[in-house]
Design a protein around this motif. Sequence first.
Motif, PDB file in Angstrom:
ATOM      1  N   TYR A   1      34.731  36.517  27.909  1.00 16.95           N
ATOM      2  CA  TYR A   1      35.682  35.523  28.325  1.00 16.95           C
ATOM      3  C   TYR A   1      36.994  36.362  29.161  1.00 16.95           C
ATOM      4  CZ  TYR A   1      33.526  31.575  26.200  1.00 16.95           C
ATOM      5  OH  TYR A   1      32.874  30.194  25.867  1.00 16.95           O
ATOM      6  N   LEU A   2      37.362  37.415  28.585  1.00 25.15           N
ATOM      7  CA  LEU A   2      38.403  38.196  29.006  1.00 25.15           C
ATOM      8  C   LEU A   2      37.878  38.820  30.285  1.00 25.15           C
ATOM      9  CD1 LEU A   2      39.536  39.961  25.779  1.00 25.15           C
ATOM     10  CD2 LEU A   2      40.912  38.257  27.186  1.00 25.15           C
ATOM     11  N   GLU A   3      36.757  39.376  30.348  1.00 23.81           N
ATOM     12  CA  GLU A   3      36.236  39.587  31.781  1.00 23.81           C
ATOM     13  C   GLU A   3      36.222  38.394  32.862  1.00 23.81           C
ATOM     14  OE1 GLU A   3      35.555  42.617  32.771  1.00 23.81           O
ATOM     15  OE2 GLU A   3      35.197  43.809  30.909  1.00 23.81           O
ATOM     16  N   GLU A   4      35.856  37.355  32.329  1.00 21.81           N
ATOM     17  CA  GLU A   4      35.913  36.229  33.328  1.00 21.81           C
ATOM     18  C   GLU A   4      37.453  35.866  33.917  1.00 21.81           C
ATOM     19  OE1 GLU A   4      34.196  31.648  33.538  1.00 21.81           O
ATOM     20  OE2 GLU A   4      33.598  33.036  32.003  1.00 21.81           O
ATOM     21  N   LEU A   5      38.322  36.030  32.852  1.00 21.34           N
ATOM     22  CA  LEU A   5      39.696  35.815  33.187  1.00 21.34           C
ATOM     23  C   LEU A   5      40.313  36.945  34.099  1.00 21.34           C
ATOM     24  CD1 LEU A   5      41.192  34.879  30.011  1.00 21.34           C
ATOM     25  CD2 LEU A   5      41.153  33.273  31.792  1.00 21.34           C
ATOM     26  N   ALA A   6      39.699  38.043  34.074  1.00 16.65           N
ATOM     27  CA  ALA A   6      40.166  39.011  34.611  1.00 16.65           C
ATOM     28  C   ALA A   6      39.645  39.303  36.244  1.00 16.65           C
ATOM     29  CB  ALA A   6      39.853  40.559  34.211  1.00 16.65           C
ATOM     30  N   GLY A   7      38.352  38.214  36.361  1.00 14.41           N
ATOM     31  CA  GLY A   7      37.779  38.557  37.656  1.00 14.41           C
ATOM     32  C   GLY A   7      37.926  37.126  38.508  1.00 14.41           C
ATOM     33  N   ARG A   8      38.958  36.125  37.982  1.00 18.86           N
ATOM     34  CA  ARG A   8      39.263  35.112  38.856  1.00 18.86           C
ATOM     35  C   ARG A   8      39.957  35.578  40.139  1.00 18.86           C
ATOM     36  NH1 ARG A   8      40.133  30.141  35.623  1.00 18.86           N
ATOM     37  NH2 ARG A   8      41.870  29.834  37.099  1.00 18.86           N
TER      38      ARG A   8
ATOM     39  N   CYS B   1      42.729  34.632  41.250  1.00 23.15           N
ATOM     40  CA  CYS B   1      44.369  35.010  40.754  1.00 23.15           C
ATOM     41  C   CYS B   1      43.792  35.282  39.306  1.00 23.15           C
ATOM     42  CB  CYS B   1      45.152  33.656  40.991  1.00 23.15           C
ATOM     43  SG  CYS B   1      45.348  33.133  42.406  1.00 23.15           S
ATOM     44  N   PRO B   2      43.848  36.467  38.899  1.00 22.69           N
ATOM     45  CA  PRO B   2      43.307  37.142  37.724  1.00 22.69           C
ATOM     46  C   PRO B   2      44.486  36.656  36.548  1.00 22.69           C
ATOM     47  CG  PRO B   2      43.004  38.827  39.195  1.00 22.69           C
ATOM     48  CD  PRO B   2      43.880  37.609  39.862  1.00 22.69           C
ATOM     49  N   LEU B   3      43.970  36.169  35.320  1.00 18.22           N
ATOM     50  CA  LEU B   3      44.936  35.998  34.355  1.00 18.22           C
ATOM     51  C   LEU B   3      44.911  36.934  33.117  1.00 18.22           C
ATOM     52  CD1 LEU B   3      44.108  31.979  34.179  1.00 18.22           C
ATOM     53  CD2 LEU B   3      46.213  33.145  35.357  1.00 18.22           C
ATOM     54  N   ALA B   4      44.182  37.974  33.074  1.00 16.64           N
ATOM     55  CA  ALA B   4      44.107  38.944  32.233  1.00 16.64           C
ATOM     56  C   ALA B   4      43.957  40.318  32.874  1.00 16.64           C
ATOM     57  CB  ALA B   4      43.285  38.836  31.293  1.00 16.64           C
ATOM     58  N   VAL B   5      44.150  41.563  32.279  1.00 20.84           N
ATOM     59  CA  VAL B   5      43.702  42.682  32.823  1.00 20.84           C
ATOM     60  C   VAL B   5      43.407  43.647  31.496  1.00 20.84           C
ATOM     61  CG1 VAL B   5      46.337  43.572  32.765  1.00 20.84           C
ATOM     62  CG2 VAL B   5      44.288  44.639  34.114  1.00 20.84           C
ATOM     63  N   LYS B   6      42.455  44.517  31.770  1.00 18.19           N
ATOM     64  CA  LYS B   6      42.222  45.652  30.620  1.00 18.19           C
ATOM     65  C   LYS B   6      43.144  46.862  30.816  1.00 18.19           C
ATOM     66  CE  LYS B   6      38.187  46.406  28.787  1.00 18.19           C
ATOM     67  NZ  LYS B   6      36.638  46.799  28.419  1.00 18.19           N
ATOM     68  N   LEU B   7      43.865  47.200  29.698  1.00 17.86           N
ATOM     69  CA  LEU B   7      44.652  48.412  29.853  1.00 17.86           C
ATOM     70  C   LEU B   7      43.988  49.609  29.595  1.00 17.86           C
ATOM     71  CD1 LEU B   7      47.621  46.721  27.720  1.00 17.86           C
ATOM     72  CD2 LEU B   7      47.329  46.832  30.436  1.00 17.86           C
ATOM     73  N   PRO B   8      44.359  50.647  30.069  1.00 17.48           N
ATOM     74  CA  PRO B   8      43.840  52.010  30.029  1.00 17.48           C
ATOM     75  C   PRO B   8      43.816  52.209  28.344  1.00 17.48           C
ATOM     76  CG  PRO B   8      45.276  52.219  31.787  1.00 17.48           C
ATOM     77  CD  PRO B   8      45.707  50.754  31.229  1.00 17.48           C
ATOM     78  N   ARG B   9      42.808  52.815  27.911  1.00 17.60           N
ATOM     79  CA  ARG B   9      42.649  53.281  26.516  1.00 17.60           C
ATOM     80  C   ARG B   9      43.875  54.211  26.286  1.00 17.60           C
ATOM     81  NH1 ARG B   9      37.969  53.051  23.797  1.00 17.60           N
ATOM     82  NH2 ARG B   9      36.746  53.234  25.547  1.00 17.60           N
ATOM     83  N   GLN B  10      44.362  53.826  25.217  1.00 16.43           N
ATOM     84  CA  GLN B  10      45.462  54.580  24.408  1.00 16.43           C
ATOM     85  C   GLN B  10      44.974  55.846  23.820  1.00 16.43           C
ATOM     86  OE1 GLN B  10      47.518  51.414  22.313  1.00 16.43           O
ATOM     87  NE2 GLN B  10      49.288  51.910  23.306  1.00 16.43           N
ATOM     88  N   PRO B  11      45.547  57.105  23.393  1.00 18.01           N
ATOM     89  CA  PRO B  11      45.122  58.153  23.169  1.00 18.01           C
ATOM     90  C   PRO B  11      44.939  57.979  21.635  1.00 18.01           C
ATOM     91  CG  PRO B  11      47.125  58.587  24.272  1.00 18.01           C
ATOM     92  CD  PRO B  11      47.121  57.224  24.334  1.00 18.01           C
ATOM     93  N   GLY B  12      43.830  58.392  21.031  1.00 20.53           N
ATOM     94  CA  GLY B  12      43.276  58.007  19.699  1.00 20.53           C
ATOM     95  C   GLY B  12      42.634  56.446  19.445  1.00 20.53           C
TER      96      GLY B  12
END
Length: 211
Positions: free
Chosen positions: A135-142, A144-155
Amino acid sequence: MSATLPDLSLIEARILGVLIEKERTTPDVYPLTVNSLTAGCNQKTSRDPVLSLKESEVQEALEALRSRNLVLETYGASGRVLRYAHNFGKTYGLPGPMVPLLAVLALRGPQTASELRANCERLHSFADASAVEAYLEELAGRECPLAVKLPRQPGAREQRWMHLLCGPVDVSAPLPAAAPSAGGLEARVQTLENRVAELEHLVQQLLARGE
Protein backbone atom coordinates in the motif's frame (compact mmCIF):
# COMPACT_ATOMS: atom_id res chain seq x y z
CA MET A 1 -0.78 17.83 -4.73
CA SER A 2 -3.28 19.14 -7.24
CA ALA A 3 -4.49 22.72 -7.24
CA THR A 4 -7.60 21.65 -5.31
CA LEU A 5 -5.54 19.83 -2.69
CA PRO A 6 -2.70 22.13 -1.58
CA ASP A 7 -0.08 20.99 0.88
CA LEU A 8 -1.31 20.73 4.44
CA SER A 9 0.24 22.46 7.41
CA LEU A 10 1.55 20.40 10.32
CA ILE A 11 -1.54 21.32 12.38
CA GLU A 12 -3.93 20.42 9.55
CA ALA A 13 -2.27 17.04 9.05
CA ARG A 14 -2.39 16.38 12.81
CA ILE A 15 -6.11 17.24 12.92
CA LEU A 16 -6.93 14.83 10.10
CA GLY A 17 -4.84 12.12 11.76
CA VAL A 18 -6.71 12.55 15.05
CA LEU A 19 -10.13 12.51 13.37
CA ILE A 20 -9.29 9.30 11.49
CA GLU A 21 -7.85 7.70 14.64
CA LYS A 22 -10.78 8.60 16.90
CA GLU A 23 -13.35 7.55 14.30
CA ARG A 24 -11.98 3.99 14.59
CA THR A 25 -10.97 3.85 18.27
CA THR A 26 -13.71 5.88 20.01
CA PRO A 27 -16.71 5.84 17.64
CA ASP A 28 -19.09 6.68 20.50
CA VAL A 29 -17.69 10.23 20.77
CA TYR A 30 -17.05 10.76 17.05
CA PRO A 31 -17.46 13.29 15.35
CA LEU A 32 -15.32 15.38 17.70
CA THR A 33 -15.82 18.75 19.35
CA VAL A 34 -13.07 21.36 19.10
CA ASN A 35 -12.20 20.68 22.73
CA SER A 36 -11.78 16.91 22.30
CA LEU A 37 -9.99 17.40 18.98
CA THR A 38 -7.50 19.79 20.61
CA ALA A 39 -6.87 17.24 23.36
CA GLY A 40 -6.25 14.56 20.74
CA CYS A 41 -3.80 16.79 18.88
CA ASN A 42 -1.90 17.51 22.10
CA GLN A 43 -1.65 13.92 23.36
CA LYS A 44 1.73 13.13 24.89
CA THR A 45 1.62 9.48 23.78
CA SER A 46 1.50 8.11 20.21
CA ARG A 47 2.40 11.55 18.82
CA ASP A 48 5.56 12.75 17.08
CA PRO A 49 6.16 15.59 17.31
CA VAL A 50 4.30 16.35 20.56
CA LEU A 51 2.36 19.60 20.10
CA SER A 52 0.80 22.11 22.46
CA LEU A 53 -1.94 23.75 20.41
CA LYS A 54 -4.54 26.27 21.52
CA GLU A 55 -8.19 25.76 20.61
CA SER A 56 -8.02 28.92 18.50
CA GLU A 57 -5.21 27.39 16.41
CA VAL A 58 -7.19 24.19 15.93
CA GLN A 59 -10.31 26.18 15.00
CA GLU A 60 -8.39 28.19 12.41
CA ALA A 61 -6.96 25.01 10.85
CA LEU A 62 -10.42 23.43 10.84
CA GLU A 63 -11.77 26.34 8.82
CA ALA A 64 -9.01 25.85 6.25
CA LEU A 65 -9.73 22.12 6.05
CA ARG A 66 -13.46 22.72 5.76
CA SER A 67 -12.92 25.08 2.83
CA ARG A 68 -11.19 22.19 1.00
CA ASN A 69 -13.92 19.67 1.89
CA LEU A 70 -11.48 17.69 4.05
CA VAL A 71 -13.52 18.31 7.19
CA LEU A 72 -17.30 18.36 7.62
CA GLU A 73 -19.31 20.15 10.30
CA THR A 74 -22.18 18.45 12.10
CA TYR A 75 -24.25 18.95 15.24
CA GLY A 76 -24.62 15.20 15.71
CA ALA A 77 -27.54 13.58 17.50
CA SER A 78 -27.69 16.19 20.29
CA GLY A 79 -27.99 19.12 17.89
CA ARG A 80 -26.36 21.40 20.45
CA VAL A 81 -22.57 21.22 20.08
CA LEU A 82 -20.76 21.68 16.78
CA ARG A 83 -18.64 18.65 15.89
CA TYR A 84 -16.19 17.78 13.14
CA ALA A 85 -15.72 14.70 10.96
CA HIS A 86 -13.08 14.01 8.32
CA ASN A 87 -13.72 13.50 4.61
CA PHE A 88 -10.13 12.48 3.95
CA GLY A 89 -10.42 9.23 2.00
CA LYS A 90 -13.14 10.49 -0.33
CA THR A 91 -11.46 13.81 -1.06
CA TYR A 92 -8.08 12.22 -1.79
CA GLY A 93 -9.64 9.25 -3.60
CA LEU A 94 -8.00 6.63 -1.36
CA PRO A 95 -8.94 2.99 -0.75
CA GLY A 96 -9.81 2.22 2.88
CA PRO A 97 -6.48 0.71 4.10
CA MET A 98 -4.46 3.70 2.88
CA VAL A 99 -6.36 6.12 5.13
CA PRO A 100 -5.18 4.69 8.49
CA LEU A 101 -1.61 4.33 7.14
CA LEU A 102 -1.41 8.04 6.32
CA ALA A 103 -3.13 8.92 9.59
CA VAL A 104 -0.59 7.00 11.67
CA LEU A 105 2.29 8.53 9.69
CA ALA A 106 0.82 11.99 10.34
CA LEU A 107 0.42 11.23 14.05
CA ARG A 108 3.67 9.36 14.79
CA GLY A 109 6.18 10.50 12.17
CA PRO A 110 8.37 8.29 9.93
CA GLN A 111 8.05 4.54 10.59
CA THR A 112 8.98 1.21 9.06
CA ALA A 113 6.35 -1.05 7.51
CA SER A 114 6.53 -3.34 10.56
CA GLU A 115 6.04 -0.43 12.96
CA LEU A 116 3.14 0.86 10.87
CA ARG A 117 1.47 -2.53 10.90
CA ALA A 118 1.65 -2.65 14.71
CA ASN A 119 0.63 0.98 15.20
CA CYS A 120 -2.32 0.63 12.79
CA GLU A 121 -3.69 -2.44 14.56
CA ARG A 122 -6.59 -0.60 16.22
CA LEU A 123 -7.47 1.23 12.99
CA HIS A 124 -6.99 -1.53 10.41
CA SER A 125 -5.60 -5.05 10.60
CA PHE A 126 -2.99 -5.77 7.92
CA ALA A 127 -2.09 -9.38 7.15
CA ASP A 128 1.65 -8.72 7.36
CA ALA A 129 4.33 -6.07 6.82
CA SER A 130 4.50 -6.86 3.10
CA ALA A 131 0.82 -5.86 2.76
CA VAL A 132 1.64 -2.55 4.40
CA GLU A 133 4.62 -2.11 2.08
CA ALA A 134 2.43 -2.75 -0.97
CA TYR A 135 0.00 0.00 0.00
CA LEU A 136 2.87 2.38 0.75
CA GLU A 137 4.40 1.68 -2.66
CA GLU A 138 1.04 2.50 -4.23
CA LEU A 139 0.86 5.76 -2.29
CA ALA A 140 4.39 6.62 -3.42
CA GLY A 141 3.57 5.80 -7.04
CA ARG A 142 0.57 8.11 -7.38
CA GLU A 143 0.67 11.03 -9.80
CA CYS A 144 0.83 13.23 -6.72
CA PRO A 145 2.78 10.98 -4.29
CA LEU A 146 1.50 10.84 -0.72
CA ALA A 147 4.34 8.78 0.79
CA VAL A 148 8.06 8.32 0.30
CA LYS A 149 10.57 5.68 1.43
CA LEU A 150 13.49 7.25 3.28
CA PRO A 151 17.11 6.11 2.92
CA ARG A 152 18.12 3.35 5.31
CA GLN A 153 19.55 4.67 8.56
CA PRO A 154 22.92 3.38 9.78
CA GLY A 155 22.40 0.14 11.69
CA ALA A 156 18.71 -0.09 10.79
CA ARG A 157 17.25 -3.29 9.35
CA GLU A 158 14.29 -1.63 7.63
CA GLN A 159 13.77 1.65 5.84
CA ARG A 160 11.27 4.12 7.23
CA TRP A 161 8.38 5.73 5.35
CA MET A 162 7.17 9.31 5.59
CA HIS A 163 3.91 10.95 4.47
CA LEU A 164 3.90 13.79 1.93
CA LEU A 165 0.64 15.44 2.98
CA CYS A 166 2.61 18.56 3.91
CA GLY A 167 4.51 18.61 0.61
CA PRO A 168 7.69 17.05 -0.78
CA VAL A 169 10.69 16.41 1.47
CA ASP A 170 14.42 16.23 0.80
CA VAL A 171 15.12 12.54 1.38
CA SER A 172 18.85 13.17 1.15
CA ALA A 173 18.71 15.35 4.26
CA PRO A 174 19.26 13.22 7.38
CA LEU A 175 16.24 12.96 9.63
CA PRO A 176 16.67 12.57 13.38
CA ALA A 177 16.69 8.95 14.47
CA ALA A 178 13.53 7.76 16.12
CA ALA A 179 13.94 8.34 19.83
CA PRO A 180 13.21 5.43 22.16
CA SER A 181 9.71 5.89 23.51
CA ALA A 182 6.84 4.05 25.07
CA GLY A 183 5.10 4.19 21.70
CA GLY A 184 8.09 2.66 19.94
CA LEU A 185 8.40 -0.07 22.58
CA GLU A 186 4.68 -0.74 22.26
CA ALA A 187 5.04 -1.15 18.50
CA ARG A 188 7.96 -3.58 18.87
CA VAL A 189 6.10 -5.63 21.49
CA GLN A 190 3.03 -5.77 19.27
CA THR A 191 5.14 -6.90 16.32
CA LEU A 192 6.73 -9.67 18.40
CA GLU A 193 3.33 -10.79 19.69
CA ASN A 194 2.04 -10.97 16.13
CA ARG A 195 5.02 -13.09 15.07
CA VAL A 196 4.54 -15.45 18.02
CA ALA A 197 0.86 -15.85 17.13
CA GLU A 198 1.81 -16.65 13.52
CA LEU A 199 4.35 -19.26 14.67
CA GLU A 200 1.85 -20.83 17.07
CA HIS A 201 -0.67 -21.08 14.25
CA LEU A 202 1.93 -22.72 12.00
CA VAL A 203 2.84 -25.24 14.72
CA GLN A 204 -0.82 -26.13 15.20
CA GLN A 205 -1.18 -26.69 11.46
CA LEU A 206 1.88 -28.97 11.40
CA LEU A 207 0.64 -30.95 14.40
CA ALA A 208 -2.76 -31.38 12.81
CA ARG A 209 -1.11 -32.85 9.72
CA GLY A 210 1.06 -35.12 11.87
CA GLU A 211 4.34 -33.56 10.68
